[in-house]
Design a protein around this motif. Structure first.
Motif, PDB file in Angstrom:
ATOM      1  N   ALA A  28      60.092 -75.917  -1.967  1.00  0.00           N
ATOM      2  CA  ALA A  28      59.950 -77.372  -1.947  1.00  0.00           C
ATOM      3  C   ALA A  28      58.612 -77.822  -1.377  1.00  0.00           C
ATOM      4  CB  ALA A  28      61.094 -77.988  -1.142  1.00  0.00           C
ATOM      5  N   GLY A  29      57.744 -76.866  -1.073  1.00  0.00           N
ATOM      6  CA  GLY A  29      56.432 -77.209  -0.556  1.00  0.00           C
ATOM      7  C   GLY A  29      56.375 -77.415   0.935  1.00  0.00           C
ATOM      8  N   GLY A  30      57.459 -77.057   1.631  1.00  0.00           N
ATOM      9  CA  GLY A  30      57.512 -77.216   3.072  1.00  0.00           C
ATOM     10  C   GLY A  30      57.012 -75.994   3.811  1.00  0.00           C
ATOM     11  N   THR A  31      57.000 -76.089   5.134  1.00  0.00           N
ATOM     12  CA  THR A  31      56.551 -75.003   6.007  1.00  0.00           C
ATOM     13  C   THR A  31      57.705 -74.578   6.902  1.00  0.00           C
ATOM     14  OG1 THR A  31      54.296 -75.889   6.055  1.00  0.00           O
ATOM     15  CG2 THR A  31      54.896 -74.308   7.775  1.00  0.00           C
ATOM     16  N   PRO A  32      58.298 -73.413   6.661  1.00  0.00           N
ATOM     17  CA  PRO A  32      59.394 -72.953   7.511  1.00  0.00           C
ATOM     18  C   PRO A  32      58.893 -72.241   8.760  1.00  0.00           C
ATOM     19  CG  PRO A  32      59.142 -71.455   5.669  1.00  0.00           C
ATOM     20  CD  PRO A  32      58.080 -72.521   5.512  1.00  0.00           C
ATOM     21  N   LEU A  33      59.614 -72.436   9.846  1.00  0.00           N
ATOM     22  CA  LEU A  33      59.418 -71.706  11.097  1.00  0.00           C
ATOM     23  C   LEU A  33      60.744 -71.031  11.407  1.00  0.00           C
ATOM     24  CD1 LEU A  33      57.762 -74.604  13.150  1.00  0.00           C
ATOM     25  CD2 LEU A  33      56.573 -72.847  11.815  1.00  0.00           C
ATOM     26  N   VAL A  34      60.725 -69.800  11.893  1.00  0.00           N
ATOM     27  CA  VAL A  34      61.958 -69.023  12.038  1.00  0.00           C
ATOM     28  C   VAL A  34      62.131 -68.503  13.455  1.00  0.00           C
ATOM     29  CG1 VAL A  34      63.123 -66.874  11.352  1.00  0.00           C
ATOM     30  CG2 VAL A  34      62.080 -68.347   9.611  1.00  0.00           C
ATOM     31  N   ILE A  35      63.367 -68.608  13.942  1.00  0.00           N
ATOM     32  CA  ILE A  35      63.792 -67.902  15.158  1.00  0.00           C
ATOM     33  C   ILE A  35      64.908 -66.957  14.753  1.00  0.00           C
ATOM     34  CG2 ILE A  35      64.742 -68.073  17.486  1.00  0.00           C
ATOM     35  CD1 ILE A  35      63.764 -70.953  17.589  1.00  0.00           C
ATOM     36  N   ASP A  36      64.761 -65.679  15.085  1.00  0.00           N
ATOM     37  CA  ASP A  36      65.791 -64.695  14.759  1.00  0.00           C
ATOM     38  C   ASP A  36      65.608 -63.499  15.680  1.00  0.00           C
ATOM     39  OD1 ASP A  36      67.743 -63.045  13.448  1.00  0.00           O
ATOM     40  OD2 ASP A  36      67.352 -64.118  11.588  1.00  0.00           O
ATOM     41  N   ARG A  37      66.597 -62.637  15.695  1.00  0.00           N
ATOM     42  CA  ARG A  37      66.501 -61.425  16.508  1.00  0.00           C
ATOM     43  C   ARG A  37      65.578 -60.387  15.882  1.00  0.00           C
ATOM     44  NH1 ARG A  37      72.068 -58.908  18.253  1.00  0.00           N
ATOM     45  NH2 ARG A  37      70.699 -57.876  19.752  1.00  0.00           N
ATOM     46  N   VAL A  38      65.301 -60.541  14.583  1.00  0.00           N
ATOM     47  CA  VAL A  38      64.372 -59.657  13.883  1.00  0.00           C
ATOM     48  C   VAL A  38      63.371 -60.517  13.124  1.00  0.00           C
ATOM     49  CG1 VAL A  38      66.039 -57.788  13.656  1.00  0.00           C
ATOM     50  CG2 VAL A  38      65.861 -59.507  11.850  1.00  0.00           C
ATOM     51  N   ALA A  39      62.230 -59.950  12.798  1.00  0.00           N
ATOM     52  CA  ALA A  39      61.203 -60.689  12.077  1.00  0.00           C
ATOM     53  C   ALA A  39      61.607 -60.862  10.620  1.00  0.00           C
ATOM     54  CB  ALA A  39      59.870 -59.949  12.157  1.00  0.00           C
ATOM     55  N   PRO A  40      61.377 -62.027  10.043  1.00  0.00           N
ATOM     56  CA  PRO A  40      61.712 -62.245   8.634  1.00  0.00           C
ATOM     57  C   PRO A  40      60.766 -61.480   7.712  1.00  0.00           C
ATOM     58  CG  PRO A  40      60.580 -64.157   9.526  1.00  0.00           C
ATOM     59  CD  PRO A  40      60.825 -63.236  10.686  1.00  0.00           C
ATOM     60  N   GLU A  41      61.293 -60.949   6.622  1.00  0.00           N
ATOM     61  CA  GLU A  41      60.466 -60.195   5.679  1.00  0.00           C
ATOM     62  C   GLU A  41      59.473 -61.100   4.958  1.00  0.00           C
ATOM     63  OE1 GLU A  41      62.957 -58.051   3.011  1.00  0.00           O
ATOM     64  OE2 GLU A  41      63.779 -56.718   4.565  1.00  0.00           O
ATOM     65  N   SER A  42      59.767 -62.385   4.903  1.00  0.00           N
ATOM     66  CA  SER A  42      58.904 -63.324   4.187  1.00  0.00           C
ATOM     67  C   SER A  42      57.549 -63.508   4.860  1.00  0.00           C
ATOM     68  CB  SER A  42      59.594 -64.684   4.072  1.00  0.00           C
ATOM     69  OG  SER A  42      59.925 -65.189   5.359  1.00  0.00           O
ATOM     70  N   GLY A  43      57.433 -63.101   6.121  1.00  0.00           N
ATOM     71  CA  GLY A  43      56.155 -63.200   6.817  1.00  0.00           C
ATOM     72  C   GLY A  43      55.804 -64.586   7.304  1.00  0.00           C
ATOM     73  N   VAL A  44      56.742 -65.512   7.296  1.00  0.00           N
ATOM     74  CA  VAL A  44      56.465 -66.867   7.765  1.00  0.00           C
ATOM     75  C   VAL A  44      56.346 -66.866   9.293  1.00  0.00           C
ATOM     76  CG1 VAL A  44      57.678 -67.899   5.810  1.00  0.00           C
ATOM     77  CG2 VAL A  44      58.915 -67.465   7.943  1.00  0.00           C
ATOM     78  N   GLU A  45      55.811 -67.954   9.837  1.00  0.00           N
ATOM     79  CA  GLU A  45      55.689 -68.065  11.289  1.00  0.00           C
ATOM     80  C   GLU A  45      57.065 -67.926  11.935  1.00  0.00           C
ATOM     81  OE1 GLU A  45      53.029 -68.401  13.334  1.00  0.00           O
ATOM     82  OE2 GLU A  45      51.802 -68.020  11.559  1.00  0.00           O
ATOM     83  N   HIS A  46      57.111 -67.123  12.985  1.00  0.00           N
ATOM     84  CA  HIS A  46      58.414 -66.866  13.596  1.00  0.00           C
ATOM     85  C   HIS A  46      58.255 -66.447  15.051  1.00  0.00           C
ATOM     86  CE1 HIS A  46      57.031 -62.844  12.418  1.00  0.00           C
ATOM     87  NE2 HIS A  46      57.767 -62.405  13.433  1.00  0.00           N
TER      88      HIS A  46
END
Length: 229
Positions: A28-46
């Motif tokens: 959708a053209g947005g910018t995701p930020l992620v909090i998780d116990r493991v790093a996301p494979e997508s490589g987004v900021e986390h």
């Protein structure tokens, strides 16, 4: 055409529904930020953090939001379960479910609230059909998700006119959520479950509503979901 969503923080964004929402935000053209116990494979900021630790959850939220400079949405997908009769689930495991599912949700929303208020952004919390229907051998999960329902409804009342608040009540999905369970607590092989990307579309729908238009609650299940109504 789906409107641009801006910056959206997703907990549990490395897998399952959370990862599907991350992909949908990107589409959708947005910018995701992620909090998780493991790093996301997508490589987004986390930030790697355990949502069972409220202080760590709040710190991770601030660590991501501060450099971004703006926050337009939050989706709290992180969730765990510990199945079994109350007497057979250890205190540590039982409380971890509540810490991640309920208290982790609250910690992230609390930390994000100033930024969301400034942007008139939106929060979508993730409950469950077991947040409105109780079943046996799921006391921790039901307690946590009933808590998310109550928290979200109260948050919507408290912040009306300031931010948007939506409660998502999803049914079962084809994710790794059921991995590691004994067979009696897994969906049967022929169970009709939703695809996480289809449920993610409802999150994007809620996040992309025009100002002043609120989707307060969404129940999203397969047509033969056994835990609803």
């Amino acid at each position: 055409m789906t409107p641009t969503l801006g910056t959206v923080l997703v907990t549990g964004g490395a897998s399952g529904l959370g990862a599907a929402v991350v992909d949908a935000v990107l589409d959708a053209g947005g910018t995701p930020l992620v909090i998780d116990r493991v790093a996301p494979e997508s490589g987004v900021e986390h930030v790697v953090a355990d949502l069972a630790d409220s202080a760590a959850a709040e710190a991770a939220t601030l660590e991501l939001v501060s450099p971004a400079g703006r926050l337009d949405g939050v989706f709290t997908a992180a969730g765990v379960d510990s199945c079994g009769p109350l007497g057979s689930v250890s205190t540590k495991d039982w409380e971890r479910v509540v810490h991640v599912n309920l208290l982790g949700t609250v910690a992230v929303v609390r930390a994000a609230l100033p930024a969301l208020t400034e942007s008139h952004g939106r929060v979508v919390t993730c409950a469950s059909t077991l947040g409105i229907k109780a079943v046996g051998d799921a006391t921790a999960y039901c307690a946590s998700k009933f808590g998310v329902v109550g928290f979200t409804r109260a948050l919507a009342a408290e912040t009306a006119g300031e931010i948007g608040v939506t409660l998502l009540i999803p049914g079962g999905m084809h994710t790794a959520f059921f991995d590691g369970r004994t067979e009696q607590y897994k969906p049967p092989a022929d169970a009709k479950l939703n695809r996480p990307e289809d449920t993610a579309a409802s999150v994007i729908f809620a996040l992309s509503q025009p100002a002043g238009c609120e989707i307060r609650e969404l129940v999203v299940t397969s047509s033969t979901e056994s835990s609803w109504p």
